[in-house]
Design an enzyme around this catalytic site. Structure first.
Site, PDB file in Angstrom:
ATOM      1  CE  LYS A  85      60.776   9.109  36.600  1.00  0.00           C
ATOM      2  NZ  LYS A  85      59.658   8.144  36.588  1.00  0.00           N
ATOM      3  CG  ASP A 127      55.461   8.289  36.702  1.00  0.00           C
ATOM      4  OD1 ASP A 127      55.372   8.457  35.469  1.00  0.00           O
ATOM      5  OD2 ASP A 127      56.551   8.147  37.288  1.00  0.00           O
TER       6      ASP A 127
END
Ligand code: ATR
Length: 296
Positions: free
Chosen positions: A85, A121
């Site tokens: 990520k 997220d």
């Protein structure tokens, strides 16, 4: 929801002529256990979209070439999971504010050939929290976050964006919490890990972002008996769906929010970018993935 039938969680593929099929993927290392193909496959089928979504195992050493060659390989974008990520965020040509705030990307797409990075997220967590525990922020109380990894960063950012006056941060290694707090300013306060029960008892929300509780491993050791009755307790761990942390909070009559909703909702913006339809996180989708988690 427990009465729903077992689901077939193969990668779905709509039957359309080759050539018109849009294709996205999720990359990570390892990637076998990703549930993203089941989620996106469900939506592709539900909306009758000529598309594919597959898992691709990509090693760290191959990440840059994979991402810079995404378009050439026929992909319209991808999801990125552990451990890529942060690197994906650095490799992207453009970065949305959601990714800049977290310093990591989980959703990438191509905009006129340029690789754009976002972090969904924050959106996933806040959307589900607000749907599952309406009014969680009505009381002017701090919120408490356990953990200081990438997920904690996304959630702290979400609370600050939502206007929370104080975020209390607890992490086993305090230094990591101090680093996170410094990047967000004075509304984030760091406390010792040993204070996690006492200093979160009056919070509007207490969220676990650590890996404790995953697959029944470890215990957060929080005694909920002195908690304010309106505190919402949430966990981002979703295997098992009902963690020991959530079960203990429920025993004391507290509202709880599981981790599956964050997983499902974080997938929405990527699907919309790649396939042009904003998908619904339906009860049926929730049940299917919950069945899979439970091994039904
Ligand atoms: P992610 O990016 O998914 O949030 P991570 O960066 O690996 O994951 O962070 C994991 C979090 O779980 C960290 O806050 C970690 O605490 P440390 O920073 O002290 O390592 C926390 N964690 C993992 N195992 C733990 C344990 N046994 N007790 C307490 N916290 C734990």
């Amino acid at each position: 929801m427990s009465g729903s039938p077992p689901c077939l969680l193969a990668e779905f593929e709509a039957r359309e002529p080759a050539g018109s099929i849009r294709e996205a993927c999720v990359i990570g290392w390892p990637i076998e256990h990703s549930r993203s193909p089941a989620i996106h496959g469900y939506w592709l089928k539900a909306y009758g979209i000529a598309g594919r979504y597959r898992k691709v195992a990509v090693r760290e050493a191959d990440l840059a070439s994979f991402l810079t060659g995404l378009e050439g390989q026929g992909y319209v974008g991808c999801n990125v999971t552990v451990p890529h990520k942060e690197a994906a965020f650095r490799i992207a040509r453009e970065r949305e504010p959601s990714a800049v705030a977290v310093g990591a990307a989980n959703t990438l797409w191509l905009d006129r050939g340029r690789l754009v990075a976002a972090n969904t997220d924050t959106y996933g967590y806040m959307t589900y929290l607000t749907a599952a525990a309406p009014g969680w922020g009505r009381r002017d109380a701090p919120v408490a976050v356990l953990g200081a990894g990438g997920a904690a960063r996304a959630i702290v950012y979400g609370f600050l964006e939502a206007g929370v006056s104080e975020v209390r941060l607890f992490n086993r290694s305090r230094e990591r919490a101090e680093v996170l707090a410094r990047s967000f300013g004075a509304r984030v306060r760091v406390f010792d890990w040993s204070e996690r029960g006492q200093k979160s008892a009056a919070s509007a929300v207490l969220v676990n972002t650590t890996s404790l509780g995953l697959k029944h491993q470890g215990d957060l050791g929080i005694d909920f008996s002195s908690f304010h009755a309106s505190t919402v307790v949430s966990d981002i761990v979703y295997v098992p769906l009902r963690t020991a942390f959530l079960a203990a909070a429920e025993l004391h009559g507290l509202r709880t929010v599981d981790g599956l909703g964050m997983l499902l909702n974080q997938a929405v913006p990527g699907f919309e970018k790649w396939f042009g339809v904003r998908p619904e996180v339906s009860a049926d989708l929730y049940c299917r993935i919950a069945d899979d988690i439970a091994g039904r």
